[in-house]
Motif scaffolding. Structure first.
Motif, PDB file in Angstrom:
ATOM      1  N   THR A 132       2.741   6.091   6.521  1.00 17.41           N
ATOM      2  CA  THR A 132       3.986   5.448   5.985  1.00 17.41           C
ATOM      3  C   THR A 132       3.279   4.038   5.036  1.00 17.41           C
ATOM      4  OG1 THR A 132       3.611   4.097   8.060  1.00 17.41           O
ATOM      5  CG2 THR A 132       4.825   5.933   8.117  1.00 17.41           C
ATOM      6  N   GLU A 133       4.623   3.732   4.424  1.00 16.51           N
ATOM      7  CA  GLU A 133       4.188   2.968   3.247  1.00 16.51           C
ATOM      8  C   GLU A 133       3.346   1.410   3.523  1.00 16.51           C
ATOM      9  OE1 GLU A 133       6.481   2.487  -0.543  1.00 16.51           O
ATOM     10  OE2 GLU A 133       5.011   4.145  -1.531  1.00 16.51           O
ATOM     11  N   GLN A 134       3.244   0.471   3.493  1.00 17.15           N
ATOM     12  CA  GLN A 134       2.801  -0.753   4.504  1.00 17.15           C
ATOM     13  C   GLN A 134       2.767  -2.020   3.619  1.00 17.15           C
ATOM     14  OE1 GLN A 134      -0.363  -0.278   6.521  1.00 17.15           O
ATOM     15  NE2 GLN A 134       0.230   0.421   8.065  1.00 17.15           N
ATOM     16  N   THR A 135       3.638  -2.955   4.258  1.00 14.68           N
ATOM     17  CA  THR A 135       3.094  -4.055   3.061  1.00 14.68           C
ATOM     18  C   THR A 135       2.808  -5.372   3.626  1.00 14.68           C
ATOM     19  OG1 THR A 135       5.120  -3.134   1.778  1.00 14.68           O
ATOM     20  CG2 THR A 135       4.988  -5.907   1.940  1.00 14.68           C
ATOM     21  N   SER A 136       2.065  -6.161   4.027  1.00 16.63           N
ATOM     22  CA  SER A 136       1.168  -7.566   3.841  1.00 16.63           C
ATOM     23  C   SER A 136       1.768  -8.404   3.498  1.00 16.63           C
ATOM     24  CB  SER A 136      -0.252  -6.573   4.179  1.00 16.63           C
ATOM     25  OG  SER A 136       0.261  -7.990   4.366  1.00 16.63           O
ATOM     26  N   ALA A 137       2.173  -9.380   4.370  1.00 15.03           N
ATOM     27  CA  ALA A 137       3.082 -10.769   2.636  1.00 15.03           C
ATOM     28  C   ALA A 137       2.184 -11.967   4.328  1.00 15.03           C
ATOM     29  CB  ALA A 137       3.903 -11.085   2.607  1.00 15.03           C
TER      30      ALA A 137
ATOM     31  N   PHE B  40       0.191 -17.086   8.435  1.00 12.70           N
ATOM     32  CA  PHE B  40       0.334 -16.188   9.318  1.00 12.70           C
ATOM     33  C   PHE B  40       0.771 -15.003   8.822  1.00 12.70           C
ATOM     34  CE2 PHE B  40       3.722 -19.686   8.123  1.00 12.70           C
ATOM     35  CZ  PHE B  40       4.776 -18.851   7.729  1.00 12.70           C
ATOM     36  N   GLY B  41       1.618 -14.046   9.016  1.00 14.90           N
ATOM     37  CA  GLY B  41       2.021 -12.791   8.790  1.00 14.90           C
ATOM     38  C   GLY B  41       3.077 -12.847   8.593  1.00 14.90           C
ATOM     39  N   MET B  42       3.940 -12.784   7.331  1.00 14.32           N
ATOM     40  CA  MET B  42       5.666 -12.076   7.281  1.00 14.32           C
ATOM     41  C   MET B  42       5.948 -10.969   7.897  1.00 14.32           C
ATOM     42  SD  MET B  42       5.218 -15.045   4.558  1.00 14.32           S
ATOM     43  CE  MET B  42       7.654 -15.162   4.914  1.00 14.32           C
ATOM     44  N   THR B  43       5.053  -9.798   7.701  1.00 15.76           N
ATOM     45  CA  THR B  43       5.640  -8.367   8.051  1.00 15.76           C
ATOM     46  C   THR B  43       5.221  -8.136   9.327  1.00 15.76           C
ATOM     47  OG1 THR B  43       3.865  -7.783   6.871  1.00 15.76           O
ATOM     48  CG2 THR B  43       6.089  -8.201   5.311  1.00 15.76           C
TER      49      THR B  43
ATOM     50  N   ASN C 116       0.727  -1.230  -0.596  1.00 17.13           N
ATOM     51  CA  ASN C 116      -0.096   0.128   0.277  1.00 17.13           C
ATOM     52  C   ASN C 116       0.480   1.741   0.260  1.00 17.13           C
ATOM     53  OD1 ASN C 116      -3.339   0.171   0.792  1.00 17.13           O
ATOM     54  ND2 ASN C 116      -1.900   2.284   0.685  1.00 17.13           N
ATOM     55  N   PHE C 117       0.739   2.232  -0.606  1.00 19.20           N
ATOM     56  CA  PHE C 117       1.792   3.124  -0.944  1.00 19.20           C
ATOM     57  C   PHE C 117       1.344   4.463   0.103  1.00 19.20           C
ATOM     58  CE2 PHE C 117       1.624   1.532  -5.509  1.00 19.20           C
ATOM     59  CZ  PHE C 117       2.730   0.979  -5.720  1.00 19.20           C
ATOM     60  N   LYS C 118       1.777   5.465   0.298  1.00 19.13           N
ATOM     61  CA  LYS C 118       1.892   6.299   0.935  1.00 19.13           C
ATOM     62  C   LYS C 118       0.558   7.373   1.331  1.00 19.13           C
ATOM     63  CE  LYS C 118       6.029   7.447   1.734  1.00 19.13           C
ATOM     64  NZ  LYS C 118       7.369   9.161   2.103  1.00 19.13           N
ATOM     65  N   PRO C 119      -0.787   7.231   2.535  1.00 23.59           N
ATOM     66  CA  PRO C 119      -1.361   7.665   2.696  1.00 23.59           C
ATOM     67  C   PRO C 119      -1.204   9.236   2.848  1.00 23.59           C
ATOM     68  CG  PRO C 119      -1.821   6.156   4.485  1.00 23.59           C
ATOM     69  CD  PRO C 119      -0.060   5.676   4.087  1.00 23.59           C
ATOM     70  N   THR C 120      -1.987  10.374   2.980  1.00 24.78           N
ATOM     71  CA  THR C 120      -2.249  11.237   2.697  1.00 24.78           C
ATOM     72  C   THR C 120      -3.643  11.334   4.009  1.00 24.78           C
ATOM     73  OG1 THR C 120      -1.036  11.984   1.036  1.00 24.78           O
ATOM     74  CG2 THR C 120      -2.060  14.189   2.459  1.00 24.78           C
ATOM     75  N   TYR C 121      -3.199  12.446   5.273  1.00 22.49           N
ATOM     76  CA  TYR C 121      -4.243  12.834   5.639  1.00 22.49           C
ATOM     77  C   TYR C 121      -3.799  14.385   5.993  1.00 22.49           C
ATOM     78  CZ  TYR C 121      -3.561   7.840   7.646  1.00 22.49           C
ATOM     79  OH  TYR C 121      -3.500   6.971   7.697  1.00 22.49           O
ATOM     80  N   THR C 122      -4.995  15.247   6.072  1.00 24.27           N
ATOM     81  CA  THR C 122      -5.163  16.853   5.901  1.00 24.27           C
ATOM     82  C   THR C 122      -6.408  16.912   7.105  1.00 24.27           C
ATOM     83  OG1 THR C 122      -5.192  16.560   3.020  1.00 24.27           O
ATOM     84  CG2 THR C 122      -5.910  18.374   4.442  1.00 24.27           C
ATOM     85  N   PHE C 123      -5.563  17.849   7.694  1.00 28.45           N
ATOM     86  CA  PHE C 123      -5.921  18.550   8.728  1.00 28.45           C
ATOM     87  C   PHE C 123      -6.442  19.814   8.795  1.00 28.45           C
ATOM     88  CE2 PHE C 123      -3.056  14.657  10.271  1.00 28.45           C
ATOM     89  CZ  PHE C 123      -4.582  14.144  11.030  1.00 28.45           C
ATOM     90  N   ALA C 124      -7.138  20.005   9.626  1.00 34.14           N
ATOM     91  CA  ALA C 124      -7.521  21.690   9.591  1.00 34.14           C
ATOM     92  C   ALA C 124      -6.612  22.540   9.152  1.00 34.14           C
ATOM     93  CB  ALA C 124      -8.949  22.593  10.922  1.00 34.14           C
ATOM     94  N   ASP C 125      -5.188  22.256  10.512  1.00 38.86           N
ATOM     95  CA  ASP C 125      -3.683  23.096  10.068  1.00 38.86           C
ATOM     96  C   ASP C 125      -3.176  22.756   9.207  1.00 38.86           C
ATOM     97  OD1 ASP C 125      -3.882  21.755  12.094  1.00 38.86           O
ATOM     98  OD2 ASP C 125      -3.533  22.745  13.104  1.00 38.86           O
ATOM     99  N   ALA C 126      -2.792  21.339   8.926  1.00 39.59           N
ATOM    100  CA  ALA C 126      -1.573  20.402   8.593  1.00 39.59           C
ATOM    101  C   ALA C 126      -1.916  19.598   7.853  1.00 39.59           C
ATOM    102  CB  ALA C 126      -0.470  20.808   9.454  1.00 39.59           C
ATOM    103  N   ARG C 127      -1.184  18.935   6.919  1.00 39.75           N
ATOM    104  CA  ARG C 127      -1.738  17.855   6.149  1.00 39.75           C
ATOM    105  C   ARG C 127      -0.139  16.986   6.213  1.00 39.75           C
ATOM    106  NH1 ARG C 127      -1.787  17.890  -0.303  1.00 39.75           N
ATOM    107  NH2 ARG C 127      -0.946  15.960  -0.797  1.00 39.75           N
ATOM    108  N   PHE C 128      -0.181  15.674   6.870  1.00 38.21           N
ATOM    109  CA  PHE C 128       0.788  14.661   6.633  1.00 38.21           C
ATOM    110  C   PHE C 128       0.881  13.572   6.214  1.00 38.21           C
ATOM    111  CE2 PHE C 128      -0.124  16.427  10.668  1.00 38.21           C
ATOM    112  CZ  PHE C 128       1.337  17.438  11.057  1.00 38.21           C
TER     113      PHE C 128
END
Length: 322
Positions: free
Chosen positions: A270-275, A297-300, A255-267
């Motif tokens: 992190t990218e995530q990898t599930s296996a 079972f998960g590997m990451t 999963n590529f980077k998500p983006t969070y937009t707040f009222a006063d900032a934008r962040f």
């Protein structure tokens, strides 16, 4: 967490090829039939139905995800502190999957999940409907002996579950993702002796969510772009006998980077990898039914720690085409 959807059919030509490969055995007819049924039962999403045919499958899945969430909390004007919070989420999902053969090479599916989730670290729980998903599986080319079978698939995820952006994340849990998703990809299956090899490659676009007013860490969250994802899987199914089968698969999603937009900032997140590594045992309970039990079972760090599941066909009067 993304759910991988894979689809590819097993047609008569592949079964004939397997029967020829087993021609020196005394139980050739049973072995060929078992090969077909094992693959279709162990990897349900690969199966295409004949025109007008309908099936209903019940599935039960359990997953355990242990994690430590790190949050920033406002403690004063422009002053923030970092707080860590442990989580141990147990998720129980009862799902019903309906499949319908539109044409011989086109199958429609709908999955309805009912979710119960517990966090034993924070002692909170939730019960409700999860995200409903729709899919189409299409085989554009007829199968030929000695060649792989290819299938194209498309999926649509609906945010019917409780959204994580509409709750108090400190006191409540979500049963859904909170956003629409659109995916597609290509799948392959191939028969070699009494083994069926299969693989899948796909892409999912997660639709951004706006108009939010959720408070997180002392800030108001207004918009979330979940980021798109790519996924692939591979594995094999093998008929140990007419009544017992084994399937092994490996699934991976990035999963590529998500983006969070707040009222006063934008962040940016992190990218995530599930296996995930998964093993399935198929047991024939009657001449026409196979029950599958799986463990994985998960590997990451971004994967569930433990996965358990069970699936079986449901025989409802009037469901099957005459």
């Amino acid at each position: 967490m993304l759910t991988l959807t894979i689809a590819a059919p097993l047609w008569a030509d592949e079964v004939d090829e397997a029967r020829d490969a087993l021609s020196k055995k005394e139980d050739d007819a049973d072995s060929a039939k078992a090969l077909e049924e094992v693959f279709q039962a162990a990897e349900k999403s690969y199966t295409l139905l004949k025109k007008g045919e309908r099936t209903l499958t019940y599935g039960f899945d359990y997953s355990l995800l242990r994690d430590t969430q790190v949050q920033t909390v406002r403690t004063g004007n422009n002053v923030f502190s970092v707080v860590s919070q442990a989580e141990a989420q147990h998720t129980f999902t009862n799902s019903f999957t309906f499949d319908y053969g539109i044409w011989d090479n086109l199958t429609f599916s709908m999955r309805l999940p009912l979710v119960a989730k517990y966090d034993t670290e924070r002692e909170i729980d939730v019960y409700g409907l999860g995200d409903v998903s729709l899919s189409l599986r299409w085989q554009p080319w007829s199968s030929l002996r000695g060649r792989p079978v290819y299938t194209l698939y498309g999926t649509l995820g609906l945010p019917t579950g409780t959204s994580p952006y509409d709750i108090n994340s400190d006191k409540d849990l979500a049963t859904g993702s909170g956003f629409y998703s659109i995916g597609g990809g290509l799948n392959m299956s191939y028969v070699i002796d009494p083994v069926v090899l299969f693989g899948s490659l796909g892409y999912t676009y997660n639709v951004p969510v706006s108009g939010l007013h959720q408070v997180r860490g002392g800030r108001e969250l207004n918009k979330v772009d979940p980021g798109s994802a790519i996924n692939f899987s591979m594995g094999f199914a093998y008929a140990l006998s007419y009544d017992v089968s084994l399937s092994t698969s490996y699934q991976m999603s990035h999963n590529f980077k998500p983006t969070y937009t707040f009222a006063d900032a934008r962040f940016d997140g992190t990218e995530q990898t599930s296996a995930i590594m998964n093993f399935s045992l198929g047991l024939r309970t009657s001449p026409n039914y196979i029950v599958n039990v799986n463990a994985g079972f998960g590997m990451t760090e971004d994967s569930p720690d433990v996965l358990l599941g069970l699936s079986m066909p449901l025989d409802i009067k009037g469901l099957k085409a005459q």
